[in-house]
Design an enzyme around this catalytic site. Structure first.
Site, PDB file in Angstrom:
ATOM      1  N   GLY A  36       6.208  -3.640   8.871  1.00 31.55           N
ATOM      2  CA  GLY A  36       5.847  -2.147   8.428  1.00 31.55           C
ATOM      3  C   GLY A  36       5.513  -2.205   6.828  1.00 31.55           C
ATOM      4  CG  HIS A  37       8.790  -2.267   4.048  1.00 37.46           C
ATOM      5  ND1 HIS A  37       9.863  -2.507   4.848  1.00 37.46           N
ATOM      6  CD2 HIS A  37       9.175  -1.105   3.779  1.00 37.46           C
ATOM      7  CE1 HIS A  37      10.839  -1.769   4.810  1.00 37.46           C
ATOM      8  NE2 HIS A  37      10.586  -0.988   4.130  1.00 37.46           N
ATOM      9  CE  LYS A 170      11.310   4.074  11.506  1.00 39.61           C
ATOM     10  NZ  LYS A 170      12.357   4.471  10.600  1.00 39.61           N
ATOM     11  CG  ASP A 171      10.696   7.059   6.890  1.00 38.04           C
ATOM     12  OD1 ASP A 171      11.942   7.440   7.044  1.00 38.04           O
ATOM     13  OD2 ASP A 171      10.198   5.936   6.390  1.00 38.04           O
TER      14      ASP A 171
HETATM   15  P1  AMP Z   1      12.009   2.137   3.340  1.00 41.54           P
HETATM   16  O1  AMP Z   1      12.216   1.165   2.768  1.00 41.54           O
HETATM   17  O2  AMP Z   1      12.692   2.546   4.604  1.00 41.54           O
HETATM   18  O3  AMP Z   1      12.385   3.411   2.239  1.00 41.54           O
HETATM   19  O4  AMP Z   1      10.284   2.518   3.596  1.00 41.54           O
HETATM   20  C1  AMP Z   1       9.463   2.537   2.633  1.00 41.54           C
HETATM   21  C2  AMP Z   1       8.173   2.653   3.051  1.00 41.54           C
HETATM   22  O5  AMP Z   1       7.910   2.110   4.217  1.00 41.54           O
HETATM   23  C3  AMP Z   1       8.266   4.045   3.570  1.00 41.54           C
HETATM   24  O6  AMP Z   1       7.143   4.629   3.210  1.00 41.54           O
HETATM   25  C4  AMP Z   1       8.356   4.096   5.051  1.00 41.54           C
HETATM   26  O7  AMP Z   1       7.884   5.176   5.735  1.00 41.54           O
HETATM   27  C5  AMP Z   1       7.614   2.925   5.258  1.00 41.54           C
HETATM   28  N1  AMP Z   1       7.952   2.211   6.636  1.00 41.54           N
HETATM   29  C6  AMP Z   1       9.124   2.236   6.980  1.00 41.54           C
HETATM   30  N2  AMP Z   1       9.120   1.571   8.394  1.00 41.54           N
HETATM   31  C7  AMP Z   1       7.583   1.454   8.613  1.00 41.54           C
HETATM   32  C8  AMP Z   1       7.015   1.029   9.892  1.00 41.54           C
HETATM   33  N3  AMP Z   1       7.629   0.588  10.852  1.00 41.54           N
HETATM   34  N4  AMP Z   1       5.722   1.213   9.738  1.00 41.54           N
HETATM   35  C9  AMP Z   1       5.107   1.601   8.666  1.00 41.54           C
HETATM   36  N5  AMP Z   1       5.563   1.927   7.651  1.00 41.54           N
HETATM   37  C10 AMP Z   1       7.038   1.898   7.574  1.00 41.54           C
END
Ligand code: AMP
Length: 301
Positions: A36-37, A170-171
């Site tokens: 996803g990232h 996702k967020d």
């Molecule tokens: P985080 O590390 O959880 O703070 O996420 C960093 C970025 O990756 C944020 O913009 C999230 O929304 C995005 N993100 C997290 N999970 C996913 C996913 N499954 N698909 C796409 N983007 C994601």
């Protein structure tokens, strides 16, 4: 791929890149990276000369100390994923680098960053209030969360000064809050929300998934099944109040879960949709605990 831990060194490097006329895409993360990232990195690479990814487990956006200490920290593995994905720059500051050293004169502001209790930092005193956008869902169940998000994201924007930034749908609430913050503070940055990547069984990819036990993992697809059930009920004309009851029943059937909220909202205002009349950009949002792991997901249509 260059890795920076210091704000000053990153700023100086990016300044030289900007002077060469390069455009900068920015992907803020908390690490423990997954596909996803990487999809955000890919989106940035397609539109910018240089892609910067920050990796920072931001202590001030955690309202639960256990959640912070359990949050996975895997910088070496993250860099091993980012380099082949074509990321140009990783920014991985400590909490002290981001917020400055803790003041001994102000003991109440001392906080540990969770990974290393000996590292303290100065807690910012600035407070963001996102009004209606944060009185619901994540903001309601994680008091102070969006204040911490607002502070870290605005600080990162000031450090990186990107042309474009990439956030995951996702967020969903985070996207709405950041969009509003960018308008109110006048950031000249394009915000690009990107679709949620899922595992084969529908589970939204998340850094927290790796904290699920082998028994819990197969159950986790129950969340996506709930969302698709809710979507089909709504599209066939079931009133929102009845859809909510159905989702409560759906989670009642799986005792490993504790549903925190299920909301049917407008994806931009985040305010509840009560009527049966179809609304553009309807978002179905769920937060649920599976064992000790708190998972969130949403569907927008
Ligand atoms: P985080 O590390 O959880 O703070 O996420 C960093 C970025 O990756 C944020 O913009 C999230 O929304 C995005 N993100 C997290 N999970 C996913 C996913 N499954 N698909 C796409 N983007 C994601």
């Amino acid at each position: 791929m260059q890795i920076f831990h210091s704000i000053a060194e990153l700023r100086s490097y990016l300044r030289s890149q900007r002077q060469e006329g390069k455009t900068i895409g920015f992907v803020p993360t908390m690490g423990a990276l997954h596909e996803g990232h990487l999809s955000l990195i890919e989106a940035s690479k397609a539109q910018n000369d240089l892609t910067v990814c920050s990796i920072f487990v931001n202590p001030i956006q955690f309202n639960n100390p256990d959640d912070l200490s359990r949050y996975p920290r895997t910088l070496d593995a993250d860099c091993a994923m980012l380099a082949p994905a074509g990321c140009d720059v990783v920014f991985a500051p400590s909490a002290e680098e981001m917020y400055g050293p803790a003041q001994t004169s102000d003991r109440s502001s001392l906080s540990s960053d969770g990974s290393n209790p000996s590292v303290a930092y100065a807690k910012p005193i600035l407070k963001f209030d996102f009004g209606e956008l944060e009185r619901v869902m994540e903001g309601q169940f994680r008091p102070g969360h969006f204040n911490g998000v607002g502070i870290v994201v605005s600080k990162l924007f000031n450090i990186v000064q990107p042309d474009r930034t990439y956030f995951g749908q996702k967020d969903l609430q985070q996207v709405a809050v950041v969009r509003r913050m960018m308008i109110d503070l006048g950031f000249q940055i394009e915000l690009h929300p990107c679709p949620t990547l899922r595992e084969a069984d529908g589970l939204a990819m998340s850094s927290r998934n790796r904290n699920l036990t082998a028994e819990e993992r197969p159950l986790a697809s129950h969340i996506f099944k709930g969302l698709t059930l809710a979507k089909s009920l709504l599209l066939s004309g079931t009133p929102p109040s009845e859809v909510k009851q159905e989702i409560n029943l759906h989670f009642g059937k799986e005792p490993a879960f504790r549903l925190e909220y299920f909301e049917i909202v407008n994806a931009y205002t985040l305010q509840p949709i009560d009527s049966q009349a179809p609304e553009d950009q309807t978002a179905l949002c769920i937060a649920a605990y599976l064992g000790k792991v708190r998972l969130i997901d949403n569907l927008v249509f």
